[in-house]
Each structure stands twice: as C-alpha cells, then as structure tokens.
Motif scaffolding. Structure first.
Motif, short mmCIF file in Angstrom:
data_model
loop_
_atom_site.label_atom_id
_atom_site.label_comp_id
_atom_site.label_asym_id
_atom_site.label_seq_id
_atom_site.Cartn_x
_atom_site.Cartn_y
_atom_site.Cartn_z
N GLU A 9 4.95 -0.76 -12.79
CA GLU A 9 5.40 0.62 -12.60
C GLU A 9 5.39 1.40 -13.92
OE1 GLU A 9 6.06 2.36 -10.04
OE2 GLU A 9 6.28 0.96 -8.40
N LEU B 139 2.18 -6.20 -2.47
CA LEU B 139 2.07 -5.02 -3.32
C LEU B 139 1.47 -3.82 -2.57
CD1 LEU B 139 0.93 -6.45 -6.78
CD2 LEU B 139 3.19 -5.63 -6.11
N LEU C 188 6.76 -6.18 -11.25
CA LEU C 188 6.76 -4.84 -10.68
C LEU C 188 7.21 -3.80 -11.71
CD1 LEU C 188 6.37 -3.17 -8.09
CD2 LEU C 188 8.80 -3.51 -7.60
N CYS D 61 13.50 -2.57 -3.78
CA CYS D 61 12.54 -3.52 -4.34
C CYS D 61 13.16 -4.92 -4.46
CB CYS D 61 12.06 -3.05 -5.71
SG CYS D 61 10.90 -1.67 -5.62
#
Length: 349
Positions: A132, A55, A128, A79
């Motif tokens: 986000e 990360l 993720l 990603c």
C-alpha cells in the motif's frame, strides 16, 4: 493501462513467492526452500494461487466499499479480519490435503493452529502495508505526471481557443453586429460589448488552469451564446436543463461547453424556419450536449479545437473519455460528470 496491470501482477507474484519461501523455511517437513518434490510443488502452487486471489479480491472490495484515505481505521480493521480469514483457509485446506494425499504427520496440530494463523496474518499485514505504501507513492507520482500533461494540454487548447476568438472572422462578425446595434439599440450594444469582453477575459484568465467549476463554465457559455443569439436571432436556441444542485463541486476542462456549442453552430445549416436547437442536460454520471442535425451546404472548416482534443483533456483529468455520436436526428456528446471532492481532491485549482 495493460502494461501497468502486468507490472502489478508480476510485483505481487514476486512478493507472494518470497513470503511463501519464508513459510517453507519455517516448516521442518521441507528440506529446503526450493523443494521440487510433488508435495513441495503443490504447496507452492496452492499458497501462491490462494494469496494472489486474496489480493485481487481485496482490490475489488476496496474499490467497491472502501476509500482507504478517508476510512483508514475501518480499512485497517477490515484487512486484519480479511487476512485472518485467508490465513485460516490456508491452514485448514493445506492441512487437510497434506494429510489426506501426502500422508504427512501433523501430530497434535489441529485444523485451528493459532501460531501458524498468527504468523501468516502478520506476514500478510506486513506485505500489504509495504504494498500500500509503494502503491500510494506510485499514485502520487502518476498524478503529478497527469497534472503536468493536463497543464500542457490545456495551454495548447486555450491558446487555440483564444486564437479562434480573436481571428479576423470572429472579430469582423462581432464588430459588424456591434456597429449595427450601436444605431439601433444602445442598451443591447452595451450588453454585447460587456459579454464580448468577459468572453475574452475568461479565455485569458483560465489559460493556465486545468479545470473550472461547472457554474463558471456555464456562465462563460452563456456569454458566448449571447453573441451567437444576437447575431443569428431565433435561428439558434439553447436550452439548459442541467439539474446539478452543487455546481461548485462539478469540474470540467475550461471552454468545454463553449467549444461544443461553437461546433454545433459552425457545422450546421439553420434559419428562422429551421432553427438549430442545442440542449444541455445530465443524469447521475454524465452531462449531455445535444443538437439537431441540419446538413450544411458549405461545411465550415474546423479551427482544430475539436472533440479529439477535448476527449484527451477529459482523459487526463479523470481518466475517462467523452463519447459522441448520432442518435436519431440529433448529435450528442456525453461528458463524464466529475466531482472534485469525491475523486479528484488532489487537484489544485
């Protein structure tokens, strides 16, 4: 900023710890979630450490090469590829260590395990996306708070600026110069009145704004300097060497250049034979306001519109501080060069 970094670290640690428990739950070689055998502790430490590194490395790459809001599809594809690589590393390194040092029988499962890699990848992308989303929400709220703080800061600064410009000394000096010009040079007196009125109008009109464009600010500073030059003649000079093609893209707090010019004029002693030379110039990252230092016998008492206030306003606007100091025989203030379109499009003019 330090407190925020700690909160982010703890949030990520908790998220990854939860994900690693899901992986443990799917691995029948572990008896339960909280398997505190040597193998269980190794597995937890390995997965948590690797994915925390994953990360933070992603943060660095995103900051250096990606702007997710401008390249959403490119960022998503990256990603997926990035998560696949770390899922593969997780599978290969853990399998090797687990067989070699703990004697675990993996049967027919090879180093390339599509199901395990796909499962870890899905967990990574899901986590993720979740992160986000909340990071975006947090950024929006932070920007709203910064905007409110900046509005308050600018309101105070512009109130002081307007107060300084209509204080008795300022008006007395301006009217004294004007009264002498009326009899000597009617055209110059007319220009003087025009510049003075524009100066006051700018201060009032921009009182509620967080920022102005560079071309507006330089025009405002020129009007102010016209009054100074009319009063002091060749004792004060201003050289504008700013080389910025698109001045409608660069922003800064209102009254910045005028404030720095005013400070230089007030806090230095000068005369025709020893003039005060003020210079504006820039590089790719900063705007510089520099003047030669001429010690004054009776230092002017500050009005309170100083570098500390200006630095606070810059910090609220772009999260960077201005820098100032003495270099050789000059006093130089370095201002962050802020581009509205690239980094601060969320601001409303």
């Amino acid at each position: 900023m330090k407190s925020k970094a700690i909160h982010i670290f703890l949030a990520r640690l908790l998220l990854i710890y939860g994900l690693h428990l899901i992986i443990k739950w799917g691995d029948e070689t572990f008896h339960h979630f909280f398997d505190f055998t040597r193998r269980g502790i190794y597995f937890s430490f390995f997965v948590i450490s690797l994915w925390m590194l994953c990360l933070y490395l992603l943060d660095y790459i995103k900051k250096k090469w990606f702007t997710p809001r401008k390249k959403p599809f490119a960022y998503l594809l990256f990603c997926i590829a990035y998560g696949y690589v770390f899922a593969l590393i997780t599978n290969v390194v853990y399998r090797y260590t687990d067989i070699r040092y703990f004697g675990t029988d993996w049967g027919d499962i090879g180093y390339f395990n599509p199901m395990l890699i796909l499962g870890i990848l899905i967990l990574f992308i899901s986590a993720l996306s979740f992160y986000e989303y909340f990071q975006t929400e947090l950024t929006v709220k932070e920007n709203q708070l910064l905007t409110e703080k900046l509005k308050k800061e600018n309101a105070i600064a512009h109130y002081k600026l307007l107060k300084a410009q209509i204080e008795p000394h300022f008006l007395f000096n301006s009217l004294s110069v004007l009264s002498s010009l009326v009899h000597k040079d009617a055209d110059l007196a007319s220009d003087f009145i025009l510049k003075l009125s524009r100066l006051l109008r700018f201060s009032i009109d921009r009182n509620e704004q967080m920022y102005v464009f560079l071309d507006e600010e330089t025009d405002f500073m020129k009007d102010y300097f016209f009054l100074i030059r009319t009063r002091f003649g060749n004792s004060v000079t201003l050289k504008n060497d700013l080389d910025i093609p698109d001045r409608r893209d660069v922003i800064l707090p209102p009254g910045t250049l005028q404030t720095l010019t005013e400070n230089a004029v007030k806090h230095n002693g000068y005369g025709p034979e020893n003039p005060l030379n003020i210079r504006l110039y820039n590089d790719k990252e900063f705007i510089y306001v520099s003047n030669n230092i001429i010690p004054k016998e009776n230092p002017y008492e500050s009005t309170g519109i100083g570098l500390v206030n200006l630095s606070r306003r810059f910090h609220l606007l772009c999260r960077k501080d201005l820098d100032f100091g003495i270099t050789g025989e000059n006093f130089t203030v370095r201002l962050p060069l802020i581009s509205k379109t690239t980094d601060y499009a969320y601001l409303d003019h």
